[in-house]
Design an enzyme around this catalytic site. Structure first.
Site, short mmCIF file in Angstrom:
data_model
loop_
_atom_site.label_atom_id
_atom_site.label_comp_id
_atom_site.label_asym_id
_atom_site.label_seq_id
_atom_site.Cartn_x
_atom_site.Cartn_y
_atom_site.Cartn_z
N TYR A 61 -87.94 54.58 -42.80
CA TYR A 61 -89.23 54.09 -42.26
C TYR A 61 -90.05 54.83 -43.56
CZ TYR A 61 -86.83 52.58 -38.11
OH TYR A 61 -86.13 51.89 -37.32
N SER A 207 -86.95 46.15 -30.74
CA SER A 207 -87.65 44.80 -30.56
C SER A 207 -87.71 44.22 -29.21
CB SER A 207 -87.38 44.00 -31.74
OG SER A 207 -87.66 44.52 -33.02
N PRO A 208 -87.63 44.79 -28.38
CA PRO A 208 -87.64 44.29 -26.75
C PRO A 208 -88.80 43.33 -26.55
CG PRO A 208 -88.57 46.56 -26.48
CD PRO A 208 -88.18 46.22 -28.15
N LEU A 209 -89.88 43.26 -27.41
CA LEU A 209 -90.78 42.47 -27.31
C LEU A 209 -90.78 41.43 -28.48
CD1 LEU A 209 -93.69 44.74 -26.50
CD2 LEU A 209 -92.39 43.32 -24.78
N GLY A 210 -89.61 41.17 -28.87
CA GLY A 210 -89.50 39.97 -29.94
C GLY A 210 -90.57 40.14 -31.21
N ARG A 211 -90.28 41.64 -31.56
CA ARG A 211 -91.41 42.00 -32.86
C ARG A 211 -92.85 41.46 -32.53
NH1 ARG A 211 -88.12 43.99 -36.58
NH2 ARG A 211 -85.91 43.57 -36.62
N GLY A 212 -93.20 41.50 -31.12
CA GLY A 212 -94.59 41.35 -30.99
C GLY A 212 -94.85 39.89 -30.66
N SER A 216 -97.90 38.96 -28.11
CA SER A 216 -98.92 38.10 -28.78
C SER A 216 -99.08 36.67 -28.95
CB SER A 216 -99.31 38.75 -30.08
OG SER A 216 -99.30 40.01 -29.97
N GLY A 217 -97.71 36.09 -28.96
CA GLY A 217 -97.43 34.64 -29.14
C GLY A 217 -97.68 34.31 -30.54
#
Length: 343
Positions: A61, A207-212, A216-217
């Site tokens: 990173y 990425s539990p939020l699907g990479r955002g 955010s959608g």
């Protein structure tokens, strides 16, 4: 400040962590320009004060700058309050990416990480991607030595197939496997997750939020900067995002009924997968961090979980999670140990 985050046992070797961790990658790399150190250090300290103690980084990173950032954040007594996870295995040479797991590299990478982090020991040290040029047993042999020398406490693998996990675990117990797991990425449920559970290995969901996307959608695509690598990912391409917005809309509808945000609902779903699962959502904003912690209080009934899963089934999501040539658990098989001749 009262802690808001329960503790869980990760794996069966004795590691205990907060039930939700903090992914630190986006502070320094890949999701747009690096954020100011002082802001990120304040965020990390706020997370720890709130009870989030598993901090996740990697030598790639930046490369290296995220570990340096964590090193600064962990000075003055903060180190003792956290479980520190880092990774090795992805090496950048002359602008090219190569994956290495040879013993010499493993040792050099670990020494480099210890120095940048300013610590004597890394709590959880993952192989970030599997080197398919040599048997996994060879890499594990060196990691086992690092445990014996007290440089790392626990060993992890990231994006490893079920058979790779099994072979690695036979050399030295694996404490955690890190894999992408969210409402819109569930392919590891077939074989990898059951294997972890059979062997008593903890699961760290990145990425539990699907990479955002699940927070955010589709509008997030409009805000990608030129150095945000999500713009190249298949699911965020125009032909797929239009279709995938259905997923976000369905999650949002259920979240509204539950009185929580879509991000909290998506994270709560991961938390409900079991006490051996620790999601590590990343963020660079304190308000998002607080919202993510709030997901631990969202309780879902089995009916609500079933409804969510039926609305966001695998055939609804369009596009692979990575490009065709990326290394994931699907192509992480390594040669048999019998084929290896040390140089």
């Amino acid at each position: 400040m009262a802690t808001l985050v329960r503790r869980i046992k990760l794996g069966s070797q004795g590691l205990e962590v907060s039930a939700q961790g903090l992914g630190c990658m986006g502070m320094s790399a890949f999701y747009g320009p690096p954020k100011p150190d002082e802001d990120m250090i304040a965020l990390i300290h706020h997370a720890v004060d709130s009870g989030i103690t598993l901090l996740d980084t990697s030598d790639m990173y930046g490369p290296h700058t995220n570990e340096v950032l964590l090193g600064k954040a962990l000075k003055d007594g903060w180190r003792e309050k956290v479980e520190l996870a880092s990774k090795f295995g992805i090496n950048f040479m002359d602008g090219k990416r190569e994956i290495r797991g040879d013993p010499e590299y493993v040792r050099a990478a670990c020494e480099g990480s210890l120095k940048r982090l300013g610590v004597d020991c890394i709590d959880l040290y993952y192989q970030h991607r599997i080197d398919t040029k040599l048997p996994i047993e060879v890499t594990m042999g060196e990691l086992k030595k690092l445990v014996e020398e007290g440089k790392i406490k626990y060993i992890g693998l990231s994006e490893a197939s079920a058979s790779t996990i099994r072979r690695a675990h036979a050399v030295h117990p694996i404490t955690a496997v890190q894999l992408e797991w969210s409402l819109w990425t569930r392919d590891a449920e077939e074989e990898v997750i059951p294997t972890c559970r059979e062997l008593g290995i903890g699961i760290v969901a990145y990425s539990p939020l699907g990479r955002g996307f699940l927070s955010s959608g589709p509008k997030m695509v409009e805000n990608f900067t030129k150095d945000d690598f999500r713009q190249y990912m298949p699911r965020f391409q125009p032909e797929n995002i239009e279709h995938n917005k259905l997923v976000f809309e369905r999650v949002s509808e259920i979240a509204t009924k539950k009185g929580c945000t879509p991000a909290q609902l998506a994270l709560a779903w991961v938390h409900h997968q079991g006490d051996d699962v620790c999601p590590i959502p990343g963020t660079t904003k304190i308000e998002n961090l607080n919202q993510n912690i709030g997901a631990l209080s969202v309780k879902l009934t089995s009916e609500e979980i079933a409804e969510l899963e039926s609305l966001v089934s695998a055939d609804i999501v369009k596009g692979d999670r990575y490009g065709a040539l990326s290394s994931t658990w699907k192509n992480s098989e390594t040669p048999p140990l019998s084929s290896w001749k040390p140089e």
